[in-house]
Enzyme design. Structure first.
Site, PDB file in Angstrom:
ATOM      1  N   PRO A 100     -24.615 -16.525 -18.802  1.00 19.39           N
ATOM      2  CA  PRO A 100     -25.289 -15.225 -18.793  1.00 19.39           C
ATOM      3  C   PRO A 100     -24.280 -14.099 -18.571  1.00 19.39           C
ATOM      4  O   PRO A 100     -23.784 -13.905 -17.461  1.00 19.39           O
ATOM      5  CB  PRO A 100     -26.264 -15.346 -17.611  1.00 19.39           C
ATOM      6  CG  PRO A 100     -25.658 -16.386 -16.724  1.00 19.39           C
ATOM      7  CD  PRO A 100     -24.934 -17.337 -17.618  1.00 19.39           C
ATOM      8  N   ASP A 106     -19.578 -13.996 -15.792  1.00 23.20           N
ATOM      9  CA  ASP A 106     -20.657 -14.978 -15.775  1.00 23.20           C
ATOM     10  C   ASP A 106     -21.482 -14.727 -14.515  1.00 23.20           C
ATOM     11  O   ASP A 106     -21.011 -14.959 -13.396  1.00 23.20           O
ATOM     12  CB  ASP A 106     -20.066 -16.385 -15.759  1.00 23.20           C
ATOM     13  CG  ASP A 106     -21.122 -17.482 -15.866  1.00 23.20           C
ATOM     14  OD1 ASP A 106     -22.305 -17.201 -15.567  1.00 23.20           O
ATOM     15  OD2 ASP A 106     -20.761 -18.621 -16.223  1.00 23.20           O
ATOM     16  N   HIS A 107     -22.727 -14.259 -14.702  1.00 27.03           N
ATOM     17  CA  HIS A 107     -23.528 -13.850 -13.556  1.00 27.03           C
ATOM     18  C   HIS A 107     -24.003 -15.033 -12.717  1.00 27.03           C
ATOM     19  O   HIS A 107     -24.567 -14.836 -11.626  1.00 27.03           O
ATOM     20  CB  HIS A 107     -24.728 -13.019 -14.028  1.00 27.03           C
ATOM     21  CG  HIS A 107     -25.016 -11.842 -13.153  1.00 27.03           C
ATOM     22  ND1 HIS A 107     -24.927 -11.899 -11.773  1.00 27.03           N
ATOM     23  CD2 HIS A 107     -25.388 -10.575 -13.441  1.00 27.03           C
ATOM     24  CE1 HIS A 107     -25.237 -10.723 -11.263  1.00 27.03           C
ATOM     25  NE2 HIS A 107     -25.511  -9.894 -12.244  1.00 27.03           N
ATOM     26  N   ARG A 108     -23.771 -16.254 -13.174  1.00 21.49           N
ATOM     27  CA  ARG A 108     -24.064 -17.407 -12.337  1.00 21.49           C
ATOM     28  C   ARG A 108     -23.041 -17.536 -11.206  1.00 21.49           C
ATOM     29  O   ARG A 108     -23.356 -18.034 -10.125  1.00 21.49           O
ATOM     30  CB  ARG A 108     -24.047 -18.698 -13.165  1.00 21.49           C
ATOM     31  CG  ARG A 108     -25.099 -18.777 -14.253  1.00 21.49           C
ATOM     32  CD  ARG A 108     -24.889 -20.021 -15.093  1.00 21.49           C
ATOM     33  NE  ARG A 108     -23.574 -20.039 -15.726  1.00 21.49           N
ATOM     34  CZ  ARG A 108     -23.100 -21.051 -16.453  1.00 21.49           C
ATOM     35  NH1 ARG A 108     -23.842 -22.134 -16.639  1.00 21.49           N
ATOM     36  NH2 ARG A 108     -21.899 -20.989 -17.000  1.00 21.49           N
ATOM     37  N   VAL A 125     -20.515 -14.852 -10.545  1.00 23.82           N
ATOM     38  CA  VAL A 125     -20.050 -13.563 -10.034  1.00 23.82           C
ATOM     39  C   VAL A 125     -21.237 -12.625  -9.906  1.00 23.82           C
ATOM     40  O   VAL A 125     -21.941 -12.343 -10.884  1.00 23.82           O
ATOM     41  CB  VAL A 125     -18.997 -12.950 -10.984  1.00 23.82           C
ATOM     42  CG1 VAL A 125     -18.442 -11.658 -10.398  1.00 23.82           C
ATOM     43  CG2 VAL A 125     -17.869 -13.950 -11.256  1.00 23.82           C
TER      44      VAL A 125
END
Length: 457
Positions: free
Chosen positions: A253, A427-429, A431
């Site tokens: 994501p 990567d919002h998973r 960070v």
């Protein structure tokens, strides 16, 4: 004589196939151990294949441009020993070998062919270095040696009656131009070379694509109103890049942030350092890279990987910095290993060397993998900002935009300053927005005032 098949070796990094970019030998040639016999193009780089034997080339199984699977025979050697060479014709068995890079060459062994000398503007994609002939003011090579010259070494070959018909002479050009023509679907036998001694240049190939027959003075054919199109096979670097981008876009994501900053002090620092170290290529990208390394140490999540198999987040205690480079073959990302442990000047040298090697197409597959954090320079194309796609397996990528002189608030007044925009995708998973912002601001602080680096270490 004994026949031995040489199979395409495993070039590492999970590569399962390669394309024969160019043969350096022909059937009937005598070769020695470690003599370069072919140049193959993987999804990541051009790689030279050395001969594993002393012997005679009996058969080339694949044409230039053909895609070959790892483990598939590509060439047959005639070797001194028991047996005969009738196996192929009679359907009998022959020995096959799956060889990597072959044994080391004996000190007294001499190759039977000499390498070609290349012009300055048509460098080969090779790992060896040789003096290039001088070029004219127009950029055309003044002299080019014959494609190959025989030495006094003896040649061993089958009798004339058993030899296969001689192949037609290939158009005279260089490997980079041959690959360029193949990518554009141009048949080099239809192109008239305008270089020295009829050498086909990159411009000749492009002229053929644009509609010219071969000679620059010939007019392009008139359009009859029907649509025109150029079809390029999807392979090599372009194929690998496309697969990686799709994998990244649909598995991680993405989120992006931007910051625009005054980098006047950094521009001035680069100018001073160039004067102090004229033998080192120092650019603003060198400062950006160093700032990223310092900022990553304070925000480890940007230097991490999401491991689906183990259901873990892996934070690296080292930084293998990827430097995105645009080349004639497409986008490649060579990696500076343990970049965080290098001095500033060592980092500058490594960036210059890796990018230069990548643009020549000589980066090894091993140097194009294992990155943990990536830097890309969109400013070199005059672009201010963008939303870069993550390199698969990484949690962050930073894009540096163009440096532009703009009116900017400085010391309470409006002044013309050097301004740059930094773009970050993550990567919002792995960070969060707060972590991404802290990393981006740390990089910006160093570029706005390089002296603040003392506060980050």
């Amino acid at each position: 004589m004994t026949l031995k098949d040489f199979r395409l070796p495993d070039l590492g990094e999970g590569l399962t196939e390669s394309e024969i970019a160019s043969w350096k030998v022909a059937e009937g040639d005598t070769v020695s151990v470690n003599q370069i016999i072919a140049e193959v193009e993987t999804a990541k780089a051009l790689v030279e294949l050395p001969s594993p034997f002393d012997g005679v080339i009996h058969t080339l199984y694949a044409d230039e441009g053909a895609t070959v699977q790892v483990g598939e025979p590509i060439i047959a050697f005639e070797l001194e020993g028991e047996g005969d060479v009738s196996g192929k014709a009679s359907g009998g068995e022959r020995e096959t070998v799956l060889v990597g890079w072959g044994p080391k060459k004996d000190a007294g062994t001499k190759p039977t062919r000499r390498r070609r000398a290349w012009s300055v503007d048509e460098e080969p994609r090779r790992s060896d270095s040789s003096a290039a002939p001088s070029s004219s003011a127009s950029g055309e090579p003044q002299s080019v040696d014959a494609v190959s010259e025989e030495t006094d070494a003896s040649r061993a070959a089958p009798d004339d009656e058993s030899r296969e018909p001689a192949r037609p002479e290939r158009p005279r050009t260089t490997p980079p131009v041959r690959i360029f023509a193949r990518e554009l679907g141009v048949d080099l036998t239809t192109v008239q070379g305008t270089g020295a001694d009829g050498l086909i240049t990159r411009e000749d190939v492009q002229r053929a694509v644009d509609g010219g027959a071969g000679r620059p003075e010939e007019a392009a054919p008139q359009s009859n109103g029907e649509s025109r199109e150029v079809r390029t096979p999807i392979r090599g670097v372009r194929k690998a890049t496309a697969a990686a981008m799709v994998e990244s876009a649909f598995s991680a994501p993405h989120a992006s942030e931007f910051i625009t900053i005054d980098v006047t002090r950094t521009v001035e620092l680069v100018a001073r350092m160039r004067e102090q170290h004229p033998d080192v290529r120092i650019t603003i990208m060198t400062i950006v890279a160093k700032a990223m390394l310092l900022a990553a140490a304070r925000t480890p999540s940007v230097n991490a990987r999401w491991d689906d198999e183990s259901n873990e987040i892996v934070e690296f205690r080292y930084v293998n910095l990827g430097i995105a480079a645009a080349t004639d073959r497409g986008l490649v990302v060579p990696v500076i290993r343990d970049a965080d442990s290098r001095t500033f000047l060592d980092l500058a040298r490594a960036i210059a060397e890796l990018v230069g090697t990548a643009r020549e197409g000589r980066t090894s597959p091993a140097d194009l993998s294992g990155g943990t954090l990536t830097l890309t320079n969109v400013g070199v194309f005059g672009v201010d900002a963008g939303t870069p796609i993550l390199t698969p397996g990484q949690s962050a990528i930073l894009a540096a935009g163009a440096v532009r002189r703009r009116p900017w608030e400085h010391d309470g007044e409006v002044a013309l300053r050097e301004v740059m925009t930094l773009s970050m995708s993550f990567d919002h998973r792995l960070v969060d927005g707060e972590q991404a912002s802290r990393f981006l601001v740390d990089v910006a602080r160093v570029l706005e005032d390089p002296g603040t680096v003392l506060a980050l270490v």
